[in-house]
Motif scaffolding. Sequence first.
Motif, PDB file in Angstrom:
ATOM      1  N   PHE A  95       0.883  -1.405   0.076  1.00  0.00           N
ATOM      2  CA  PHE A  95       0.019  -0.132  -0.128  1.00  0.00           C
ATOM      3  C   PHE A  95       0.982   1.132  -0.126  1.00  0.00           C
ATOM      4  CE2 PHE A  95      -2.932  -3.080   1.342  1.00  0.00           C
ATOM      5  CZ  PHE A  95      -4.187  -2.839   0.495  1.00  0.00           C
ATOM      6  N   ASP A  96       2.062   1.135   0.312  1.00  0.00           N
ATOM      7  CA  ASP A  96       2.883   2.281   0.524  1.00  0.00           C
ATOM      8  C   ASP A  96       3.569   2.596  -1.102  1.00  0.00           C
ATOM      9  OD1 ASP A  96       3.151   2.708   3.030  1.00  0.00           O
ATOM     10  OD2 ASP A  96       4.963   1.559   3.560  1.00  0.00           O
ATOM     11  N   ALA A  97       3.279   1.359  -1.809  1.00  0.00           N
ATOM     12  CA  ALA A  97       3.668   1.730  -3.261  1.00  0.00           C
ATOM     13  C   ALA A  97       2.221   1.921  -4.074  1.00  0.00           C
ATOM     14  CB  ALA A  97       4.359   0.281  -3.782  1.00  0.00           C
ATOM     15  N   ASN A  98       1.244   2.562  -3.219  1.00  0.00           N
ATOM     16  CA  ASN A  98       0.128   2.720  -3.777  1.00  0.00           C
ATOM     17  C   ASN A  98      -0.781   1.808  -4.647  1.00  0.00           C
ATOM     18  OD1 ASN A  98       0.156   5.481  -3.040  1.00  0.00           O
ATOM     19  ND2 ASN A  98       1.641   6.026  -4.689  1.00  0.00           N
ATOM     20  N   ALA A  99      -0.486   0.660  -4.117  1.00  0.00           N
ATOM     21  CA  ALA A  99      -1.308  -0.682  -4.853  1.00  0.00           C
ATOM     22  C   ALA A  99      -2.788  -0.547  -4.324  1.00  0.00           C
ATOM     23  CB  ALA A  99      -0.861  -1.907  -4.250  1.00  0.00           C
ATOM     24  N   LEU A 100      -3.749  -0.884  -5.505  1.00  0.00           N
ATOM     25  CA  LEU A 100      -5.371  -0.520  -5.033  1.00  0.00           C
ATOM     26  C   LEU A 100      -5.559  -1.948  -3.993  1.00  0.00           C
ATOM     27  CD1 LEU A 100      -6.887   0.197  -8.313  1.00  0.00           C
ATOM     28  CD2 LEU A 100      -6.447   1.691  -6.736  1.00  0.00           C
ATOM     29  N   ASP A 101      -4.915  -3.044  -3.943  1.00  0.00           N
ATOM     30  CA  ASP A 101      -5.189  -3.942  -3.215  1.00  0.00           C
ATOM     31  C   ASP A 101      -4.126  -5.005  -2.951  1.00  0.00           C
ATOM     32  OD1 ASP A 101      -6.520  -5.691  -1.316  1.00  0.00           O
ATOM     33  OD2 ASP A 101      -8.655  -5.055  -2.131  1.00  0.00           O
ATOM     34  N   TYR A 102      -4.364  -6.296  -2.341  1.00  0.00           N
ATOM     35  CA  TYR A 102      -3.349  -6.894  -1.817  1.00  0.00           C
ATOM     36  C   TYR A 102      -4.188  -8.577  -1.662  1.00  0.00           C
ATOM     37  CZ  TYR A 102       0.776  -8.954   0.229  1.00  0.00           C
ATOM     38  OH  TYR A 102       1.810  -9.569   0.811  1.00  0.00           O
ATOM     39  N   VAL A 103      -4.032  -9.142  -2.682  1.00  0.00           N
ATOM     40  CA  VAL A 103      -4.752 -10.399  -2.613  1.00  0.00           C
ATOM     41  C   VAL A 103      -3.704 -11.449  -2.386  1.00  0.00           C
ATOM     42  CG1 VAL A 103      -6.664  -9.684  -3.627  1.00  0.00           C
ATOM     43  CG2 VAL A 103      -5.045 -11.046  -4.971  1.00  0.00           C
ATOM     44  N   LEU A 104      -4.120 -12.607  -1.585  1.00  0.00           N
ATOM     45  CA  LEU A 104      -3.161 -13.743  -1.165  1.00  0.00           C
ATOM     46  C   LEU A 104      -3.569 -14.997  -2.114  1.00  0.00           C
ATOM     47  CD1 LEU A 104      -3.240 -13.543   2.569  1.00  0.00           C
ATOM     48  CD2 LEU A 104      -1.503 -13.015   1.149  1.00  0.00           C
ATOM     49  N   LYS A 105      -2.449 -15.684  -2.436  1.00  0.00           N
ATOM     50  CA  LYS A 105      -2.716 -17.119  -3.114  1.00  0.00           C
ATOM     51  C   LYS A 105      -2.583 -18.118  -2.159  1.00  0.00           C
ATOM     52  CE  LYS A 105       0.867 -16.341  -5.834  1.00  0.00           C
ATOM     53  NZ  LYS A 105       1.846 -16.290  -7.016  1.00  0.00           N
ATOM     54  N   PRO A 106      -3.536 -19.359  -2.396  1.00  0.00           N
ATOM     55  CA  PRO A 106      -4.462 -19.492  -3.323  1.00  0.00           C
ATOM     56  C   PRO A 106      -5.758 -18.511  -3.347  1.00  0.00           C
ATOM     57  CG  PRO A 106      -4.559 -21.047  -1.739  1.00  0.00           C
ATOM     58  CD  PRO A 106      -3.559 -20.347  -1.257  1.00  0.00           C
ATOM     59  N   ILE A 107      -6.121 -18.083  -4.603  1.00  0.00           N
ATOM     60  CA  ILE A 107      -7.075 -17.008  -4.777  1.00  0.00           C
ATOM     61  C   ILE A 107      -8.324 -17.477  -4.163  1.00  0.00           C
ATOM     62  CG2 ILE A 107      -8.247 -15.393  -6.099  1.00  0.00           C
ATOM     63  CD1 ILE A 107      -5.937 -15.346  -8.003  1.00  0.00           C
ATOM     64  N   ASP A 108      -9.025 -16.660  -3.350  1.00  0.00           N
ATOM     65  CA  ASP A 108     -10.340 -16.801  -2.858  1.00  0.00           C
ATOM     66  C   ASP A 108     -11.242 -16.030  -3.782  1.00  0.00           C
ATOM     67  OD1 ASP A 108     -12.367 -17.743  -0.436  1.00  0.00           O
ATOM     68  OD2 ASP A 108     -12.591 -15.428  -0.705  1.00  0.00           O
ATOM     69  N   GLN A 109     -12.280 -16.379  -4.309  1.00  0.00           N
ATOM     70  CA  GLN A 109     -12.855 -15.688  -5.236  1.00  0.00           C
ATOM     71  C   GLN A 109     -13.571 -14.182  -4.591  1.00  0.00           C
ATOM     72  OE1 GLN A 109     -13.160 -16.308  -8.715  1.00  0.00           O
ATOM     73  NE2 GLN A 109     -13.933 -14.266  -8.848  1.00  0.00           N
ATOM     74  N   ALA A 110     -14.186 -14.700  -3.438  1.00  0.00           N
ATOM     75  CA  ALA A 110     -14.997 -13.580  -2.699  1.00  0.00           C
ATOM     76  C   ALA A 110     -14.108 -12.534  -2.606  1.00  0.00           C
ATOM     77  CB  ALA A 110     -15.725 -14.126  -1.601  1.00  0.00           C
ATOM     78  N   ARG A 111     -12.805 -12.878  -2.021  1.00  0.00           N
ATOM     79  CA  ARG A 111     -11.815 -11.775  -1.572  1.00  0.00           C
ATOM     80  C   ARG A 111     -11.289 -11.288  -2.963  1.00  0.00           C
ATOM     81  NH1 ARG A 111      -9.609  -8.093  -1.352  1.00  0.00           N
ATOM     82  NH2 ARG A 111      -7.819  -7.382   0.081  1.00  0.00           N
ATOM     83  N   PHE A 112     -11.272 -11.938  -3.762  1.00  0.00           N
ATOM     84  CA  PHE A 112     -10.876 -11.471  -5.258  1.00  0.00           C
ATOM     85  C   PHE A 112     -11.731 -10.363  -5.833  1.00  0.00           C
ATOM     86  CE2 PHE A 112     -10.203 -11.361 -10.037  1.00  0.00           C
ATOM     87  CZ  PHE A 112      -8.934 -11.137  -9.967  1.00  0.00           C
ATOM     88  N   ASP A 113     -13.144 -10.751  -5.721  1.00  0.00           N
ATOM     89  CA  ASP A 113     -14.064  -9.801  -6.156  1.00  0.00           C
ATOM     90  C   ASP A 113     -14.173  -8.468  -5.545  1.00  0.00           C
ATOM     91  OD1 ASP A 113     -14.866 -11.901  -8.019  1.00  0.00           O
ATOM     92  OD2 ASP A 113     -16.414 -12.519  -6.864  1.00  0.00           O
ATOM     93  N   GLN A 114     -13.853  -8.795  -4.156  1.00  0.00           N
ATOM     94  CA  GLN A 114     -13.790  -7.356  -3.399  1.00  0.00           C
ATOM     95  C   GLN A 114     -12.701  -6.471  -3.870  1.00  0.00           C
ATOM     96  OE1 GLN A 114     -12.820  -8.112   0.578  1.00  0.00           O
ATOM     97  NE2 GLN A 114     -13.286  -5.997   1.192  1.00  0.00           N
ATOM     98  N   ALA A 115     -11.570  -7.132  -4.169  1.00  0.00           N
ATOM     99  CA  ALA A 115     -10.508  -6.059  -4.943  1.00  0.00           C
ATOM    100  C   ALA A 115     -10.803  -5.566  -6.193  1.00  0.00           C
ATOM    101  CB  ALA A 115      -9.286  -7.142  -4.965  1.00  0.00           C
ATOM    102  N   MET A 116     -11.667  -6.335  -6.907  1.00  0.00           N
ATOM    103  CA  MET A 116     -12.068  -5.853  -7.889  1.00  0.00           C
ATOM    104  C   MET A 116     -13.134  -4.769  -7.830  1.00  0.00           C
ATOM    105  SD  MET A 116     -10.546  -7.156 -10.712  1.00  0.00           S
ATOM    106  CE  MET A 116     -11.459  -6.513 -11.840  1.00  0.00           C
TER     107      MET A 116
END
Length: 254
Positions: A95-116
């Motif tokens: 987030f210091d690098a101004n990323a919009l979000d940070y998702v962990l692998k293996p990808i959880d679809q619900a968390r991924f959709d939140q990032a989207m």
Amino acid sequence: MNPPPIRTLLVDDEVLARLALRQALAAHPDVEIVGECGNATEALQAIAALEPALLFLDIHMPGMDGFKLLHRLRPDTSPMVVFATAYGQHALRAFDANALDYVLKPIDQARFDQAMRRVHQHWLGMHARAGTPRMASTASPGAAYAQRISVRLGESIRVIAIEDIDWIRAEGNYVQIHVDGVSYLHRETLRHLLEALDPTCFLRIHRGTLVNVKRIREIHPLFQGNAEVVLHNGTRLSLSRRFRMHARRTLGMS
């Protein structure tokens, strides 16, 4: 008129990880995957050639890591960035690098959709500021801006209607969202949140403070061009000299 598809580049040294991103993005038809790269050097060339709007970026890759890649990009031409990595300890640095979000692998679809959802809000805000019409003729005012915001509370998620927010204060790479006397800590920078909020509804009164215009009851002038904003619930906030002229125009102050 809707904004154009989000041209997206996938950067990860693992083929299966890139496949997982493709599968997760299949639920988002407004995303156009324009390329894949297995390392940062390839990614730099692809970014220059393809001009993607969104980058899904791994951190640990052979040679140059994801953070070093971002440092090589020009700030005025950098795409939106979502880190997708197996290592959770780099979140604050992301987030210091101004990323919009940070998702962990293996990808959880619900968390991924939140990032989207965050990506979509940012994308809509970019095009609204660039002059793209914010709504079709049948849409309601402000439809292109965020209508709700989801805040994590332990294992649950609180959904807050934007119109219910009283005021917001920056806390580094987080914000404190104040609603009816309750404060919620949300992982979002104030700069990114500004791009998702309707500027006719939220007024920036200080470098780190936004206030819902409908919640303002009084303005009290102070010394040296500063002022104090009083909300209907009695909350008192500082209006800095830097933002006073804009506040005067927005609030119709003489």
